[in-house]
Motif scaffolding. Structure first.
Motif, PDB file in Angstrom:
ATOM      1  N   PRO A 129       0.669  18.803 -40.736  1.00  0.00           N
ATOM      2  CA  PRO A 129       1.907  18.371 -41.397  1.00  0.00           C
ATOM      3  C   PRO A 129       1.704  17.087 -42.185  1.00  0.00           C
ATOM      4  N   SER A 172       5.110  10.572 -37.233  1.00  0.00           N
ATOM      5  CA  SER A 172       6.106   9.694 -36.609  1.00  0.00           C
ATOM      6  C   SER A 172       5.563   8.261 -36.609  1.00  0.00           C
ATOM      7  N   ILE A 178      10.397   8.519 -40.660  1.00  0.00           N
ATOM      8  CA  ILE A 178       9.185   9.343 -40.567  1.00  0.00           C
ATOM      9  C   ILE A 178       8.314   9.031 -41.779  1.00  0.00           C
ATOM     10  N   TYR A 193       1.714  23.103 -31.741  1.00  0.00           N
ATOM     11  CA  TYR A 193       2.952  22.350 -31.890  1.00  0.00           C
ATOM     12  C   TYR A 193       2.628  20.910 -32.251  1.00  0.00           C
ATOM     13  N   TYR A 194       3.617  20.211 -32.808  1.00  0.00           N
ATOM     14  CA  TYR A 194       3.383  18.897 -33.393  1.00  0.00           C
ATOM     15  C   TYR A 194       4.521  17.989 -32.982  1.00  0.00           C
ATOM     16  N   ASP A 195       4.281  16.684 -33.029  1.00  0.00           N
ATOM     17  CA  ASP A 195       5.294  15.799 -32.449  1.00  0.00           C
ATOM     18  C   ASP A 195       6.435  15.425 -33.412  1.00  0.00           C
ATOM     19  N   VAL A 196       6.398  15.950 -34.646  1.00  0.00           N
ATOM     20  CA  VAL A 196       7.583  15.805 -35.500  1.00  0.00           C
ATOM     21  C   VAL A 196       8.297  17.156 -35.492  1.00  0.00           C
ATOM     22  N   TYR A 237      -4.931  15.686 -31.777  1.00  0.00           N
ATOM     23  CA  TYR A 237      -5.186  17.107 -31.540  1.00  0.00           C
ATOM     24  C   TYR A 237      -6.673  17.380 -31.340  1.00  0.00           C
ATOM     25  N   ARG A 261       5.547   6.077 -34.314  1.00  0.00           N
ATOM     26  CA  ARG A 261       4.793   5.775 -33.102  1.00  0.00           C
ATOM     27  C   ARG A 261       3.323   6.186 -33.243  1.00  0.00           C
TER      28      ARG A 261
END
Lengths: 514, 514
Positions: B106, B110, B143, A67-70, B156, B112
């Motif tokens: 991806p 973000s 984004i 999973y990814y934070d976007v 990660y 942040r």
């Protein structure tokens, strides 16, 4: 003209245990239990009980995805990306044989060009991501990220095609596209950025275009069925479901037995005479987690029987043999690997590699050295069989082929069992509610299609597993299969449409779908 | 830590004709004229007179690239994309041998996360493209589109690396990145979206990391020199030019003879102990337009001698032989193609394929049928040689190898001739102004590096071709070459720095660069 198919099929095996068992049934049960076991390794929930959690656990614990934070974006880890590369290699080589050339168009589209084909872009508009800033400066005008490349490419088709001598023009690109979905994202199924292949070709005659449409559809079928062991049904989309603006859309449709839902696996469109047509597909990860031909690794070789009492010499002997076996298999193109980690037990290693979908395991211990053999264990059904070391190079490739073949056959059987012929409306919804597709005589009228969808919208939501958050939906027409049922054959002028009672034209395939 | 290298080397051959010529010189002149001729086909300006227009014409008329309506973005057409695929296949297979795994992260980051590593992102910040809208809705927060993937990946890495057993972690991805350059865009050299490969690996010990850095740099060298016949110089970046935050940066440096400028071809960084290091390269199209090993097509076979008087039977005979030759070459893996278009003259076809960089042409006419031979014509030097048809399968591959070898040798010779050893400052700027690199004893102090840049900034801009819009620039330190000059050998404590007169440590390579 290209259709979003950012979707993939997840091949599964259904399990039904009758109360009274014949010998054959017992044997079947054993195999099924083994399959079930294999599928549960490291996974804490049963697929049938909580499909969504099961899916999530399979993807993350096998290290296919993270999973990814976007929101709506995921990391495709090597185990899964490798399958995508296998699909690329397979499909790219095949289309190059057909004279298709790979190209790369920019991912940015100006607003003016994007909105040139109003009808086409209408469906995509709500999902288009817009770049409006670079650094701290606002751009003069916003720039879109491609949701698909028709508007990007076609102005250049027009420029490059000067006469019939420039035809056929056959271009393809492997790229990422962005559709900013606001619906619930699903790894591999519904993601905001996804990888795909989009082919766009222009031909002089409709006949040539027709041929190309079917050639490409056949390649899509091969990718799913031959490479990934995932059965699909080939057919043509109804007028309502076809790609807007196109002449007709052909499709291959997959099926998820656990939820009884269909999934559009790939589509190939014909846009009309003297013009371009397109093909598209996204197979981000089609057959989680096991796929033999496309598997990243075919064979894992694990030493065992090494205890605290084993001498260093004996240990070395076993490890050397393990390495030797790996080398031998690699020399004939089998993707093999040794797991010699000394801080894990054999049992831990078995689980580790089963979870990651390696189709065949070979075990080698001190006794195997004496007997000059290795014990093979199939991931798909748990069947164990000793193989003399001298036969390794002939037996292992045959075994891998057999695994691939039987995986496909099992999945195909389950699929076929869930395609039910329905001749009267009273049976339609009950059959559907039992997680089946319905193959039914149909008049092919859009009005009737809408009526079927409405009449089949589910009223009883209790049958739906908890984890399925989708609304109760009616059955859509998935396709009109190329292979029509022979029994009962449809008699023109006699067989009636299941819904409206008018003359049926052909059998249509209906189902709930993703 | 990764460096932008969206740049490529354009290998060229310099032409210098002395007034009085020996026989050998005449032969050389002939070859050079042929080379010059080949390079001018369909091109209206001389490279030396107007480099920028020449470059543009080569790219568009060979159909490698087309211009696009979003500034800074270009269409990579099949001829060029094919080279990228060749590079991918070559490099990907090699890194997989080293245990690197392909993955896909991806493209969205973000704000942040992007801004977490302040020092790292500072250099990229002005060029980051921001998505702020989807459909007609404003996003809650903007984004970013990746300009490079350190900040995307490293969280990660931290998650996946739990103990030394998880090391080394070696990941690579092939992807598009975006840097919204506001400088003058240049096709393949400076584009807002570009394709690249970025590898990120983490090791337990510095020794292991050091080894990996050099292994990957060697692969980069192979891609340029062995695959694309483009010579490069390997070396280490000065402290000032190294990747900020990293321990050291190794590099391969290319050279454009026409402008006398350097170009960073690829870099491989070591980020320090117990951490990750990264490799990056972008070779969108390195050796325009001719490259044999990576060429999309190796051999074009063209029928000739067919006139209005030729009988249909004779024409068929020639065409059949042409197809037969193509089939024979394909059967041994040579990429061959027949040009049987009947609406173009042989001369037109010669030009057409020369422009597109096909390294070898075979001509077959009625007389060749009688003699059972074909006339071969090398694109790189125009040399013609008949080949008996029975020898085709042995001679053609040898010829292709020879072409590749000689192209590299010629380019290497030109490169070497332009690397001048300079021992005193008075020679430094004149040598530089003659479009050379300077290899000079250097103290390796940053202060001195700055001084050299300032002192070598060009005052006389007339020597600069009109099309070069770059400001008069001083010489940067390109690298400290691994291969140091043997003659005159640098004597520690004796040889002095060319600029400051202090003790020189090593020879440094200085030059104006892109």
């Amino acid at each position: 003209m290209s259709t979003n198919s950012d979707q993939s099929a997840k091949g599964n095996v259904n399990k039904q245990v009758p109360k009274k068992q014949t010998n054959k049934q017992k044997q079947t049960k054993k195999v099924e239990a083994a399959i079930e076991g294999a599928a549960q390794i490291g996974i804490e929930v049963r697929k049938e009980a909580d499909f969504s959690t099961w899916y999530q656990q399979v993807l993350t614990r096998s290290e296919m995805l993270d999973y990814y934070d976007v929101s709506g974006c995921y990391i495709i880890r090597p185990l899964a990306y490798n399958i995508w590369q296998e699909v690329q290699n397979y499909f790219d080589a095949a289309i190059k044989e057909l004279g298709v050339e790979d190209t790369y168009f920019p991912m940015f589209v100006s607003q003016r060009v994007l909105e040139k084909e109003k009808a086409h872009i209408e469906g995509f508009a709500p999902e288009v991501a817009w770049v409006t800033k670079a650094g701290s400066s606002d751009l003069e005008e916003p720039i879109a990220i491609r949701p698909t490349s028709e508007t990007v490419m076609y102005p250049y088709f027009a420029k490059w095609i000067r006469s019939h001598r420039d035809l056929p023009l056959k271009l393809n690109q492997w790229c990422n596209v962005v559709r900013w979905e606001f619906k619930n994202p699903q790894p591999f199924l519904r993601t905001r950025e996804f990888l795909w292949q989009e082919g766009h070709t222009a031909h002089f005659s409709k006949e040539e275009a027709d041929t190309e449409v079917l050639q490409i559809l056949e390649l899509y079928r091969q990718v799913y069925e031959d490479l990934l062991a995932v059965p699909v049904i080939r057919g043509i989309k109804s007028e309502k479901e076809k790609f807007a603006g196109g002449l007709y859309t052909t499709t291959i449709e997959g099926f998820i037995p656990t939820t009884g839902r269909g999934i559009q696996a790939a589509t190939s469109h014909c846009l009309g005479q003297n013009f371009s047509k397109m093909f598209d597909i996204t197979i981000e990860d089609p057959n989680a987690p096991a796929a033999s031909n496309a598997a990243k690794m075919h064979v894992i070789v694990i030493p065992l029987g090494l205890t605290a009492k084993t001498t260093e010499e004996e240990r070395k002997k076993v490890e050397n043999k393990v390495n030797e076996v790996v080398g031998e298999l690699k020399s004939i193109g089998v993707r093999a690997k040794a797991d010699l980690r000394d801080n894990y037990t054999p049992g831990y290693k078995f689980n580790h590699w089963e979870l990651r979908g390696v189709p065949l395991r070979l075990e080698i211990g001190p006794r195997d050295l004496t007997n000059q053999q290795t014990l093979s264990v199939r991931r798909d059904n748990g069947v164990k069989e000793p193989i003399p070391l001298v036969d390794l190079k002939t037996r292992v490739p045959k075994m891998l082929d057999l695994i691939q073949k039987e995986m496909f056959e099992r999945a195909k059987k389950v699929y076929d069992e869930h395609v039910k012929i329905v001749l009267k409306w009273e049976d339609f919804v009950p059959v559907l509610d039992n997680k089946n597709f319905v193959l039914t005589p149909w008049c092919e009228e859009e009005k009737c299609e809408d009526a079927i969808k409405e009449r089949s919208a589910r009223t009883n939501t209790e049958q739906e597993p908890q984890d399925e958050k989708a609304p109760s939906m009616g059955a859509k027409s998935l396709c009109i299969p190329f292979d029509q049922p022979k029994e009962p054959a449809l008699v023109p002028g006699e067989t009636k449409c299941v819904n409206c009672g008018q003359d049926a034209k052909r059998y249509g395939l209906f189902g709930r779908s993703y």
